[in-house]
Design a protein around this motif. Structure first.
Motif, PDB file in Angstrom:
ATOM      1  N   ILE A 194      64.569  56.520  30.291  1.00 37.94           N
ATOM      2  CA  ILE A 194      63.294  57.211  30.492  1.00 37.94           C
ATOM      3  C   ILE A 194      62.342  56.783  29.386  1.00 37.94           C
ATOM      4  O   ILE A 194      62.768  56.383  28.304  1.00 37.94           O
ATOM      5  CB  ILE A 194      63.445  58.754  30.523  1.00 37.94           C
ATOM      6  CG1 ILE A 194      64.029  59.290  29.217  1.00 37.94           C
ATOM      7  CG2 ILE A 194      64.281  59.185  31.712  1.00 37.94           C
ATOM      8  CD1 ILE A 194      64.096  60.817  29.154  1.00 37.94           C
ATOM      9  N   GLY A 195      61.060  56.850  29.659  1.00 41.81           N
ATOM     10  CA  GLY A 195      60.062  56.445  28.687  1.00 41.81           C
ATOM     11  C   GLY A 195      59.975  57.408  27.521  1.00 41.81           C
ATOM     12  O   GLY A 195      60.112  58.618  27.696  1.00 41.81           O
ATOM     13  N   LEU A 196      59.748  56.860  26.339  1.00 45.63           N
ATOM     14  CA  LEU A 196      59.514  57.660  25.133  1.00 45.63           C
ATOM     15  C   LEU A 196      58.027  57.548  24.834  1.00 45.63           C
ATOM     16  O   LEU A 196      57.522  56.459  24.576  1.00 45.63           O
ATOM     17  CB  LEU A 196      60.353  57.144  23.963  1.00 45.63           C
ATOM     18  CG  LEU A 196      60.210  57.882  22.641  1.00 45.63           C
ATOM     19  CD1 LEU A 196      60.659  59.332  22.779  1.00 45.63           C
ATOM     20  CD2 LEU A 196      61.021  57.189  21.562  1.00 45.63           C
ATOM     21  N   VAL A 197      57.317  58.678  24.910  1.00 48.60           N
ATOM     22  CA  VAL A 197      55.867  58.670  24.781  1.00 48.60           C
ATOM     23  C   VAL A 197      55.419  59.680  23.732  1.00 48.60           C
ATOM     24  O   VAL A 197      56.152  60.606  23.389  1.00 48.60           O
ATOM     25  CB  VAL A 197      55.192  58.988  26.136  1.00 48.60           C
ATOM     26  CG1 VAL A 197      55.523  57.930  27.176  1.00 48.60           C
ATOM     27  CG2 VAL A 197      55.579  60.370  26.644  1.00 48.60           C
ATOM     28  N   ASP A 198      54.192  59.489  23.233  1.00 47.23           N
ATOM     29  CA  ASP A 198      53.615  60.455  22.300  1.00 47.23           C
ATOM     30  C   ASP A 198      53.039  61.651  23.055  1.00 47.23           C
ATOM     31  O   ASP A 198      53.173  62.790  22.637  1.00 47.23           O
ATOM     32  CB  ASP A 198      52.524  59.805  21.449  1.00 47.23           C
ATOM     33  CG  ASP A 198      53.101  58.841  20.429  1.00 47.23           C
ATOM     34  OD1 ASP A 198      54.207  59.097  19.921  1.00 47.23           O
ATOM     35  OD2 ASP A 198      52.452  57.810  20.156  1.00 47.23           O
ATOM     36  N   GLU A 199      52.366  61.371  24.169  1.00 44.94           N
ATOM     37  CA  GLU A 199      51.769  62.415  25.002  1.00 44.94           C
ATOM     38  C   GLU A 199      52.389  62.349  26.391  1.00 44.94           C
ATOM     39  O   GLU A 199      52.248  61.336  27.077  1.00 44.94           O
ATOM     40  CB  GLU A 199      50.256  62.222  25.105  1.00 44.94           C
ATOM     41  CG  GLU A 199      49.516  62.546  23.831  1.00 44.94           C
ATOM     42  CD  GLU A 199      49.603  64.013  23.449  1.00 44.94           C
ATOM     43  OE1 GLU A 199      49.531  64.870  24.345  1.00 44.94           O
ATOM     44  OE2 GLU A 199      49.738  64.298  22.253  1.00 44.94           O
ATOM     45  N   PRO A 200      53.072  63.405  26.821  1.00 45.92           N
ATOM     46  CA  PRO A 200      53.722  63.366  28.132  1.00 45.92           C
ATOM     47  C   PRO A 200      52.721  63.268  29.283  1.00 45.92           C
ATOM     48  O   PRO A 200      51.713  63.963  29.299  1.00 45.92           O
ATOM     49  CB  PRO A 200      54.506  64.663  28.207  1.00 45.92           C
ATOM     50  CG  PRO A 200      54.088  65.490  27.063  1.00 45.92           C
ATOM     51  CD  PRO A 200      53.311  64.651  26.120  1.00 45.92           C
ATOM     52  N   SER A 201      53.026  62.374  30.218  1.00 43.63           N
ATOM     53  CA  SER A 201      52.196  62.209  31.416  1.00 43.63           C
ATOM     54  C   SER A 201      52.894  62.806  32.641  1.00 43.63           C
ATOM     55  O   SER A 201      52.367  62.768  33.727  1.00 43.63           O
ATOM     56  CB  SER A 201      51.934  60.724  31.651  1.00 43.63           C
ATOM     57  OG  SER A 201      53.173  60.039  31.755  1.00 43.63           O
ATOM     58  N   SER A 202      54.078  63.315  32.440  1.00 40.99           N
ATOM     59  CA  SER A 202      54.879  63.893  33.516  1.00 40.99           C
ATOM     60  C   SER A 202      55.057  65.383  33.256  1.00 40.99           C
ATOM     61  O   SER A 202      55.107  65.812  32.103  1.00 40.99           O
ATOM     62  CB  SER A 202      56.250  63.211  33.547  1.00 40.99           C
ATOM     63  OG  SER A 202      57.139  63.878  34.417  1.00 40.99           O
ATOM     64  N   PRO A 203      55.191  66.186  34.295  1.00 39.41           N
ATOM     65  CA  PRO A 203      55.464  67.604  34.075  1.00 39.41           C
ATOM     66  C   PRO A 203      56.895  67.863  33.609  1.00 39.41           C
ATOM     67  O   PRO A 203      57.205  68.929  33.093  1.00 39.41           O
ATOM     68  CB  PRO A 203      55.203  68.248  35.431  1.00 39.41           C
ATOM     69  CG  PRO A 203      55.363  67.157  36.420  1.00 39.41           C
ATOM     70  CD  PRO A 203      54.984  65.890  35.715  1.00 39.41           C
TER      71      PRO A 203
END
Length: 118
Positions: free
Chosen positions: A81-90
């Motif tokens: 799964i992607g590791l992001v600073d700001e989540p784009s998924s619920p």
């Protein structure tokens, strides 16, 4: 069932195998294995919060991970799964040094306290 039998069930699966260990009837560990049986990661845990969702979570929603703990990139890679600073998924897995928080639309579904990692 032995490990060879378990691994034979996932022969055609490209991803890792996750075995959830039990401690007094509750989840006590998460152990990730490669399809050939090598241990990738072992996390001792305890569950601290469980909430009933008012909505169904679609299995089609791709989750994302957030967090700056040392384990965050490792766990995100294992889970693919992607590791992001700001989540784009619920659907979000927040990873910190001492806990894993599973969220849906900002609501905590459950938390796993990390007791140890190896």
């Amino acid at each position: 069932m032995g490990m060879k039998e378990v691994l034979s069930l996932i022969e055609d699966t490209p991803g890792p195998l996750l075995i959830v260990g039990e401690y007094h009837g509750n989840p006590g560990s998460l152990i990730f294995y490669t399809p050939d049986g090598r241990e990738l990661l072992s996390i001792r845990i305890s569950v601290t919060a469980v909430k009933k969702l008012q909505k169904k979570v679609s299995p089609k929603i791709p989750p994302v991970a957030t967090g700056h703990a040392d384990i965050a990139p490792i766990l995100a890679k294992i889970l693919a799964i992607g590791l992001v600073d700001e989540p784009s998924s619920p659907l979000v897995l927040e990873i910190s040094d001492d806990q894993l928080d599973f969220l849906y639309e900002g609501q905590e579904l459950f938390r796993l306290n990390i007791r140890s990692i190896r």
